[in-house]
Write a protein that holds these residues in place. Structure first.
Motif, PDB file in Angstrom:
ATOM      1  N   LEU A 151      40.658  19.736  29.820  1.00  0.00           N
ATOM      2  CA  LEU A 151      39.506  20.022  28.971  1.00  0.00           C
ATOM      3  C   LEU A 151      38.542  20.988  29.666  1.00  0.00           C
ATOM      4  CD1 LEU A 151      37.993  19.565  26.378  1.00  0.00           C
ATOM      5  CD2 LEU A 151      37.090  17.428  27.302  1.00  0.00           C
ATOM      6  N   VAL A 152      38.340  20.807  30.967  1.00  0.00           N
ATOM      7  CA  VAL A 152      37.439  21.689  31.713  1.00  0.00           C
ATOM      8  C   VAL A 152      37.953  23.122  31.704  1.00  0.00           C
ATOM      9  CG1 VAL A 152      36.510  22.232  34.004  1.00  0.00           C
ATOM     10  CG2 VAL A 152      36.529  19.861  33.194  1.00  0.00           C
ATOM     11  N   ILE A 153      39.235  23.328  32.010  1.00  0.00           N
ATOM     12  CA  ILE A 153      39.756  24.699  32.077  1.00  0.00           C
ATOM     13  C   ILE A 153      39.818  25.310  30.687  1.00  0.00           C
ATOM     14  CG2 ILE A 153      42.240  24.221  31.914  1.00  0.00           C
ATOM     15  CD1 ILE A 153      40.523  26.748  34.282  1.00  0.00           C
ATOM     16  N   CYS A 154      40.073  24.499  29.665  1.00  0.00           N
ATOM     17  CA  CYS A 154      40.071  25.018  28.293  1.00  0.00           C
ATOM     18  C   CYS A 154      38.683  25.543  27.928  1.00  0.00           C
ATOM     19  CB  CYS A 154      40.500  23.934  27.301  1.00  0.00           C
ATOM     20  SG  CYS A 154      42.277  23.663  27.232  1.00  0.00           S
ATOM     21  N   GLU A 155      37.656  24.765  28.237  1.00  0.00           N
ATOM     22  CA  GLU A 155      36.299  25.196  27.920  1.00  0.00           C
ATOM     23  C   GLU A 155      35.917  26.428  28.732  1.00  0.00           C
ATOM     24  OE1 GLU A 155      33.327  22.202  27.993  1.00  0.00           O
ATOM     25  OE2 GLU A 155      34.361  20.902  26.563  1.00  0.00           O
TER      26      GLU A 155
END
Length: 397
Positions: A151-155
Motif C-alpha cells: 500500500l505504501v509503494i502504491c501510494e
C-alpha cells in the motif's frame, strides 16, 4: 517422477542463515565456481571485505557489460532486450545509472521519508485493527507483512492498490528462479505493459505521485521505456523486500524471545534492532550478477575479463571478519556497515523507506499483541525466490 530442483549455492539457506556449504566456502577459500540459473558458471564471492570490493568497483565489475541474461533460443531482438533493460538501474553502470539515480534520489531522502511517517503509521494501525477484529489466529504475511509495504509503494508511485493481486502475482513469478525463463519473462512483460499504461496516463495528466512527478520534472529527459523501467523496478522492490523483512523479522524475534523481550521493554532500541535484523537475515541473496571488464584478483583468485561474478550477501554479513559472534542475533549492536542493502553506487535507493516502515511496523505489532506467537513449529520459507522470506506465518495472540 521429476526431481525437486536445487537452488544455486548462493540462494541456499539453512533456516535464517546461509547454507553450511556456503559458510564452508567463506571460511575456507572464500571464492569458488558455482552454477547459475542463467546457464553459465560464475565466481561466487563470499567474504565481507571481498564483497565490498566487488560492489565498490562498477568499472571492473559491471552490471551492464557483456551479457543479457536471455537464453540464446529466446526470440527477442536487440532492440527488445534494450527496451527491457531501459530504466532498470540494476542493469546499468555509470554514467547512465548515475543519470537515472540522480532524478530519483530527491524522492527518497530521509527528509522526504519523514513526511510519509504519519501515513505509514495510519496504514500500520489500520491493518492491526483489521487483524484484531478478525481475531486469532491469522496469517501475518497476508494480513500484515505484505499489504503494508504494498500500500505504501502504491501510494508513493501512484499505482492503484486495487491492482495489488495482479502485480503481486507477477512479482512472485519474476523472482521465482524455479519457474521457466519464458514464464518469468512473460510476467516481466505483463508488468511493463501495466506500468506503461500508468506512465501514459501520467504523461497526459501528471499527478503528485512519483510517476507524475518524474513526468512533470523529467519528462523531456526520460524516455517512456525508462519511465516504465523505473516504475517496474520500484514497484517490485518496494513491496517484495520490506514485506519479507516484516514477516521473516517477526519470526526471527519470536524464535529469540530474549531479543523480543528486550525490544518490548526498550522500544528505543528499534533502530539498532532493524539494522541487526537486516544483517542477520539478509533477505536479498546476491543482488545483481556482475561481469568483469578486466583481469581482477579476489580472495587470491585471478579472474579474467568477461567472467560472471556473484556476491553472497548472507555469507558476507555473517563473516567473522566483519564483526564478532556473527551468528548471534543481537539487537543491541545495530550492525553498522552491513551489506543487506548492497554497497556502492547500487546501494538500495529505497533503504530510507524500508527502514522507516520497519521502524514503525515492528513496535506497533509487538505492542498491539503482547502474546504474539507462531502457531506452527515449521516455517514456510520461499526457497526459490530471489528475495528470501516466508510464504505464510500463522500466528496467534
Amino acid at each position: 517422477m521429476s526431481e525437486t530442483p536445487t537452488p544455486p549455492l548462493y540462494m541456499r539457506r539453512a533456516g535464517f542463515g546461509p547454507d553450511p556449504e556456503l559458510e564452508t566456502l567463506r571460511d575456507g577459500q572464500g571464492i569458488g565456481r558455482v552454477s547459475t540459473p542463467f546457464g553459465i558458471d560464475a565466481w561466487l564471492v563470499t567474504r565481507y571485505a571481498d564483497v565490498r570490493t566487488v560492489l565498490s568497483d562498477p568499472e571492473r565489475f559491471s552490471n551492464a557489460v557483456g551479457i543479457d541474461f536471455v537464453p540464446s533460443d529466446t526470440k527477442m531482438s536487440k532492440e527488445e532486450i534494450a527496451a527491457l533493460r531501459a530504466g532498470n538501474m540494476l542493469a546499468l553502470d555509470p554514467p547512465e545509472h548515475t543519470r537515472l539515480r540522480r532524478t530519483l534520489t530527491p524522492e527518497f531522502t530521509i527528509r522526504r521519508m519523514h513526511r510519509l511517517e504519519p501515513r505509514i503509521t495510519r496504514i500500520v494501525e489500520e491493518h492491526l485493527d483489521a487483524m484484531e477484529r478478525a481475531g486469532s489466529p491469522a496469517d501475518l504475511v497476508s494480513s500484515f507483512a505484505l499489504p503494508i509495504p504494498s500500500l505504501v509503494i502504491c501510494e508513493l508511485l501512484g499505482v492503484p492498490y486495487a491492482d495489488r493481486e495482479d502485480f503481486q502475482r507477477r512479482s512472485s513469478k519474476m523472482l521465482d528462479v524455479a519457474s521457466p525463463f519464458e514464464e518469468r519473462l512473460a510476467a516481466q512483460m505483463e508488468s511493463r505493459a501495466y506500468i506503461g499504461e500508468l506512465v501514459a496516463r501520467a504523461r497526459v495528466d501528471p499527478g503528485e505521485e512519483l510517476l507524475g512527478t518524474l513526468v512533470r520534472e523529467h519528462g523531456d529527459d526520460l524516455t517512456t521505456h525508462e519511465l516504465v523501467g523505473i516504475g517496474t523496478l520500484l514497484l517490485l522492490a518496494g513491496h517484495e523486500t520490506t514485506s519479507n523483512m516484516l514477516g521473516l523479522g517477526t519470526l526471527a524475534l519470536l524464535r529469540h524471545p530474549d531479543q523480543l523481550e528486550l525490544l518490548r521493554k526498550e522500544p528505543e532500541r528499534i533502530d539498532a534492532a532493524v539494522e541487526e535484523l537486516l544483517r542477520w537475515l539478509s533477505i536479498v541473496h546476491s543482488g545483481t550478477a556482475k561481469m568483469t571488464t578486466a583481469e581482477v584478483e579476489i580472495a587470491g583468485q585471478v579472474i579474467g575479463p568477461g567472467e560472471l561474478v556473484v556476491c553472497a550477501l548472507p555469507a558476507a554479513n555473517r563473516d567473522a571478519g566483519f564483526l564478532p559472534d556473527p551468528e548471534t542475533l543481537d539487537i543491541t549492536r545495530g550492525a553498522p556497515g552491513h551489506l543487506a542493502f548492497g554497497h556502492g553506487v547500487h546501494h538500495c535507493l529505497g533503504a530510507p523507506l524500508a527502514r522507516l516502515e520497519m521502524r514503525i511496523a515492528f513496535p506497533a505489532l509487538l505492542e498491539r499483541f503482547p502474546g504474539l506467537r507462531a502457531v506452527e513449529p515449521e516455517a514456510h520459507f520461499r526457497s526459490f525466490s530471489v528475495v528470501y522470506g516466508l510464504t505464510s506465518l500463522p500466528v496467534a495472540w
